[in-house]
Scaffold this motif. Structure first.
Motif, mmCIF file in Angstrom:
data_model
loop_
_atom_site.group_PDB
_atom_site.id
_atom_site.type_symbol
_atom_site.label_atom_id
_atom_site.label_comp_id
_atom_site.label_asym_id
_atom_site.label_seq_id
_atom_site.Cartn_x
_atom_site.Cartn_y
_atom_site.Cartn_z
ATOM 1 N N ILE A 145 3.047 -5.392 13.211
ATOM 2 C CA ILE A 145 2.804 -4.931 14.832
ATOM 3 C C ILE A 145 3.020 -3.223 14.445
ATOM 4 N N ALA A 146 3.829 -2.979 13.522
ATOM 5 C CA ALA A 146 4.116 -1.513 13.651
ATOM 6 C C ALA A 146 3.209 -0.718 12.785
ATOM 7 N N LEU A 147 2.429 -1.529 11.670
ATOM 8 C CA LEU A 147 1.499 -0.639 11.038
ATOM 9 C C LEU A 147 0.279 -0.630 11.932
ATOM 10 N N LEU A 148 0.092 -1.306 12.989
ATOM 11 C CA LEU A 148 -1.143 -1.278 13.868
ATOM 12 C C LEU A 148 -1.003 0.123 14.670
ATOM 13 N N PHE A 149 0.074 0.612 14.801
ATOM 14 C CA PHE A 149 0.295 1.840 15.486
ATOM 15 C C PHE A 149 0.686 2.952 14.676
ATOM 16 N N MET A 150 1.209 2.769 13.506
ATOM 17 C CA MET A 150 1.421 3.918 12.538
ATOM 18 C C MET A 150 0.473 4.778 12.084
ATOM 19 N N LYS A 151 0.770 6.072 11.800
ATOM 20 C CA LYS A 151 -0.105 6.877 11.402
ATOM 21 C C LYS A 151 -0.242 6.567 9.925
ATOM 22 N N THR A 152 -1.489 7.097 9.187
ATOM 23 C CA THR A 152 -1.660 6.643 7.810
ATOM 24 C C THR A 152 -0.940 7.664 6.977
ATOM 25 N N ASP A 153 0.073 7.057 6.475
ATOM 26 C CA ASP A 153 0.686 8.136 5.564
ATOM 27 C C ASP A 153 1.563 7.217 4.623
ATOM 28 N N TYR A 154 2.152 7.929 3.580
ATOM 29 C CA TYR A 154 3.323 7.006 2.615
ATOM 30 C C TYR A 154 4.303 6.262 3.194
ATOM 31 N N ARG A 155 4.501 6.399 4.400
ATOM 32 C CA ARG A 155 5.523 5.473 4.926
ATOM 33 C C ARG A 155 5.160 4.127 5.297
ATOM 34 N N ARG A 156 3.710 3.932 5.402
ATOM 35 C CA ARG A 156 3.257 2.581 5.538
ATOM 36 C C ARG A 156 3.304 1.639 4.435
ATOM 37 N N LYS A 157 3.571 1.912 3.105
ATOM 38 C CA LYS A 157 3.848 1.030 2.240
ATOM 39 C C LYS A 157 5.103 0.442 1.974
ATOM 40 N N ARG A 158 5.924 1.720 2.622
ATOM 41 C CA ARG A 158 7.447 1.429 2.454
ATOM 42 C C ARG A 158 7.789 0.105 3.452
ATOM 43 N N TRP A 159 7.165 0.525 4.944
ATOM 44 C CA TRP A 159 7.253 -0.751 5.834
ATOM 45 C C TRP A 159 6.577 -2.120 5.222
ATOM 46 N N ALA A 160 5.530 -2.087 4.582
ATOM 47 C CA ALA A 160 4.989 -3.410 3.871
ATOM 48 C C ALA A 160 5.995 -3.970 2.838
ATOM 49 N N ALA A 161 6.771 -2.956 2.169
ATOM 50 C CA ALA A 161 7.598 -3.339 0.986
ATOM 51 C C ALA A 161 8.783 -4.061 1.848
ATOM 52 N N ILE A 162 9.198 -3.706 3.017
ATOM 53 C CA ILE A 162 10.242 -4.316 3.801
ATOM 54 C C ILE A 162 10.009 -5.743 4.008
ATOM 55 N N ALA A 163 8.684 -6.018 4.496
ATOM 56 C CA ALA A 163 8.126 -7.549 4.635
ATOM 57 C C ALA A 163 8.216 -8.205 3.380
ATOM 58 N N PHE A 164 7.789 -7.530 2.149
ATOM 59 C CA PHE A 164 7.964 -8.532 1.074
ATOM 60 C C PHE A 164 9.333 -8.629 0.251
ATOM 61 N N ILE A 165 10.336 -7.773 0.430
ATOM 62 C CA ILE A 165 11.577 -7.800 0.068
ATOM 63 C C ILE A 165 12.417 -8.870 1.091
ATOM 64 N N TRP A 166 11.995 -9.114 2.272
ATOM 65 C CA TRP A 166 12.706 -9.919 3.167
ATOM 66 C C TRP A 166 12.170 -11.460 2.966
ATOM 67 N N CYS A 167 10.832 -11.465 2.793
ATOM 68 C CA CYS A 167 10.142 -12.786 2.462
ATOM 69 C C CYS A 167 10.703 -13.440 0.950
ATOM 70 N N GLY A 168 10.824 -12.447 -0.014
ATOM 71 C CA GLY A 168 11.389 -12.970 -1.313
ATOM 72 C C GLY A 168 12.811 -13.362 -1.265
#
Length: 335
Positions: A145-168
């Motif tokens: 949901i956050a990525l849907l509204f976030m600007k396209t920049d380097y922070r987006r990958k960091r947010w995605a990484a949070i999801a992977f770390i949590w799932c792992g």
């Protein structure tokens, strides 16, 4: 896993592989790619119920499917909306990651996944996660949901990484909790002088703290529940006879042959009115920790096939109320 989990985790994977170059379209493409193996649901439109049960998580959830479909999807994507600056190898890695993640997650719950189809019909299941676990899904959902509204920049990958770390991290907790339960069950069964041929443990609905325990004997099953926080050196088991003798009038039914294979041999037979009912024990009881003699979620009417729609999860949450939720919370806290 449930569809929502595949969608949001797929979107996060899409962001990592092609988000910088494809923008928000990466989220949609990732969600679709992650959901692709579940295309086998269309078989239910023309297959009998038991054949559909066998087909689901079959060939479209196999490693062969991944091997054949990944380069095809990469080839199609490479020609999509040209010109673009996404390398063909990136498309390959992206689709392989999506499909393999889907297969791996599905192996964690009770249904079983046909990784080796069509060469082997063995179904792989770890029995370490309920098919829908809100705590597992909530973080990748929030990130998507956050990525849907976030600007396209380097922070987006960091947010995605949070999801992977949590799932792992959550999957690691699942495995640790299962090892705790497994050790307790083996010790307690020996102390309670229960001799069994095989067994399985799997989480109860929506959590990974309270576990459903099944011990198979020659004549039936000892079924009980164990929390990771239990301190009592015992489990209150309820015995359910297999009742094979009831099958004599219907022993030649094609549906029954499919159900034997599908259930991996974990089943009981009971009579309900004028019909015989086949229970697949792997999917648990309806609120069994609250009512030890509760009926089973998966129950197939052998003599009333018209009543078998949604058989896998039929009545999963039937009878749930405030008292049931309170009993689950009390049971999770341990005895």
């Amino acid at each position: 896993m449930d569809s929502l989990t595949h969608i949001v985790l797929g979107a996060c994977i899409g962001e990592v592989f092609i988000g910088k170059k494809a923008g928000r379209r990466a989220l949609l493409l990732g969600a679709v790619a992650q959901s692709l193996p579940d295309i086998d649901f269309v078989a239910g439109f023309w297959m009998p119920v038991t054949k559909d049960l066998m087909a689901h998580r079959g060939i479209t959830h196999s490693l062969l499917f991944v091997l054949l479909v990944t380069p095809l999807l990469a080839w199609l994507a490479d020609r999509w909306r040209r010109p673009h600056n996404i390398a063909f190898s990136t498309w390959l890695w992206f689709f392989a990651a999506e499909l393999l993640t889907h297969l791996a997650l599905d192996c964690f719950n009770a249904y079983g996944t046909g990784l080796l189809e069509p060469f082997s019909h063995r179904r792989f299941c770890v029995h370490a996660m309920f098919v829908a676990d809100p705590l597992f899904t909530i973080v990748p959902l929030a990130v998507t949901i956050a990525l849907l509204f976030m600007k396209t920049d380097y922070r987006r990958k960091r947010w995605a990484a949070i999801a992977f770390i949590w799932c792992g991290f959550y999957l690691l907790i699942d495995v640790i909790n299962k090892s705790i339960i497994e050790a307790a069950v083996k010790r307690i069964a020996k102390e309670q002088h229960i001799e069994y041929r095989r067994h399985f443990t799997t989480p109860t609905p929506l959590n990974n703290l309270l576990w459903y325990v099944v011990l198979e004997t020659d004549k039936g099953y000892h079924i009980g529940y164990r929390s990771v926080f239990d301190s009592k050196p015992s489990i209150r088991f309820t015995f359910f006879p297999r009742n094979d003798s009831l099958l004599n009038p219907v022993k030649d039914l094609d549906e029954l042959k499919d159900l034997f294979v599908f259930s991996q041999g974990y089943y009981t037979i009971e009579r309900e009115g004028k019909s015989l009912v086949f229970n697949d024990l792997r999917f648990g009881q309806r609120v069994g920790w609250y009512k030890p003699d509760a009926t089973f979620v998966f129950h197939f009417y052998l003599q009333q096939p018209y009543g078998n729609n949604l058989v896998v999860q039929r009545g999963r949450f039937a009878g749930w109320n405030k008292a049931v939720f309170e009993s689950m919370w009390h049971r999770i806290k341990g005895e």
